[in-house]
Enzyme design. Structure first.
Site, mmCIF file in Angstrom:
data_model
loop_
_atom_site.group_PDB
_atom_site.id
_atom_site.type_symbol
_atom_site.label_atom_id
_atom_site.label_comp_id
_atom_site.label_asym_id
_atom_site.label_seq_id
_atom_site.Cartn_x
_atom_site.Cartn_y
_atom_site.Cartn_z
ATOM 1 N N TYR A 54 0.832 -1.221 0.000
ATOM 2 C CA TYR A 54 0.000 0.000 0.000
ATOM 3 C C TYR A 54 0.859 1.260 0.000
ATOM 4 C CZ TYR A 54 -4.079 -2.832 -0.041
ATOM 5 O OH TYR A 54 -5.027 -3.727 -0.461
ATOM 6 N N HIS A 105 -14.402 -0.464 -0.545
ATOM 7 C CA HIS A 105 -13.229 -1.281 -0.204
ATOM 8 C C HIS A 105 -12.154 -0.487 0.509
ATOM 9 C CE1 HIS A 105 -14.499 -4.198 -3.639
ATOM 10 N NE2 HIS A 105 -15.259 -4.299 -2.565
ATOM 11 N N THR A 180 -15.819 -1.935 -14.156
ATOM 12 C CA THR A 180 -15.615 -2.995 -13.161
ATOM 13 C C THR A 180 -15.963 -4.335 -13.783
ATOM 14 O OG1 THR A 180 -16.361 -3.938 -11.045
ATOM 15 C CG2 THR A 180 -17.936 -2.506 -12.196
#
Ligand code: APR
Length: 235
Positions: A54, A105, A180
């Site tokens: 991340y 998310h 998506t």
């Protein structure tokens, strides 16, 4: 009275900003195992590997800019009430000017103590804070003295904002899905909550498994597809 549009987005809306998708050729999951870098098991197995993944995402985000699709979605707010429900953890919708964004998310620029924002505290976000494009390493603690973790919904964790997202889709006059693959539930099932009288549009250059023949598929990349969508809804 302005009509409501719910906009369900995935990685494809940020593809033209240079941020990778997950499952296209060369996508993130071709190079990283999501079970190692984006699952709760992976976090407990090797926190440093997840933190580094991340940190890399934040560094890429620092150099990325909203593209014309993010901007067109934000500009819909001139004529509609717009609820953006995104699976993306980037902040490009906000940077393009969207004022109501629900991150199903989580958010890459945010972190929290690893013992908060879960079933025990009712997913309270009071200890969540934004570090922008900075880094977090093993040993970096929150004010409560607990290791910091990404404010991301890992695979294997609950999606706290799902109910809110369902309500927004269910009250929308129009549903727009952009970029998506609809591979990951429960986000992938959200479109099924669209009202029977609500038109549904999909912008994606590829085929996407949608089991609803009323869906208008604009088979284009997000920037071009948004131009076509705007012309359609403004007509
Ligand atoms: N414009 C529009 N759509 C695009 C573009 C583009 N320029 N480029 C790719 N796409 C489409 C692809 O055809 C595909 O349907 O975007 C979609 C990307 O699919 P995924 O990579 O699976 O991304 P997404 O659907 O957002 O993944 C959902 O999976 O790993 C988890 O949490 C992660 O939020 C992510 C979730």
């Amino acid at each position: 009275m302005k009509k409501r549009i719910a906009v369900l987005t995935g990685a494809g809306v940020s593809a033209e900003s240079g941020l990778g998708t997950y499952r296209d050729n060369g996508g993130l999951w071709d190079n990283y195992d999501p079970m190692e870098v984006a699952s709760i098991q992976g976090w407990y197995r090797n926190r440093s590997k997840v933190l580094e993944f991340y940190n890399m995402q934040r560094a890429k985000l620092a150099d990325a800019r909203p593209n014309a699709a993010h901007i067109a979605i934000a500009e819909l707010e001139k004529d509609f009430i717009v609820d953006v429900i995104t699976q993306n953890v980037d902040n490009l919708h906000e940077r393009a000017g969207s004022t109501h964004v629900v991150h199903l998310h989580g958010e890459a620029t945010k972190v929290r103590p690893e013992n908060c924002c879960n079933d025990d505290d009712g997913f309270s976000e009071k200890t969540v804070f934004d570090i922008g494009y900075g880094e977090v390493h093993l040993g970096d603690k929150a004010p409560n003295g607990v290791q910091l973790r990404p404010h991301i919904v890992f695979f294997g964790e609950a999606v706290p904002k799902l109910e809110e997202a369902i309500e927004l889709v269910a009250k929308a006059d129009i549903l727009l899905i952009v970029g998506t693959s609809l591979s990951v539930y429960p986000a992938a099932g959200l479109y099924r909550y669209a009202r029977a009288d609500a038109p549904v549009y999909l912008i994606d250059p590829a085929d996407v498994p949608l089991f609803d023949n009323r869906i208008v598929h604009i088979r284009k990349v997000a920037t071009e597809g948004m131009a076509e969508f705007v012309a359609t809804v403004r007509a």
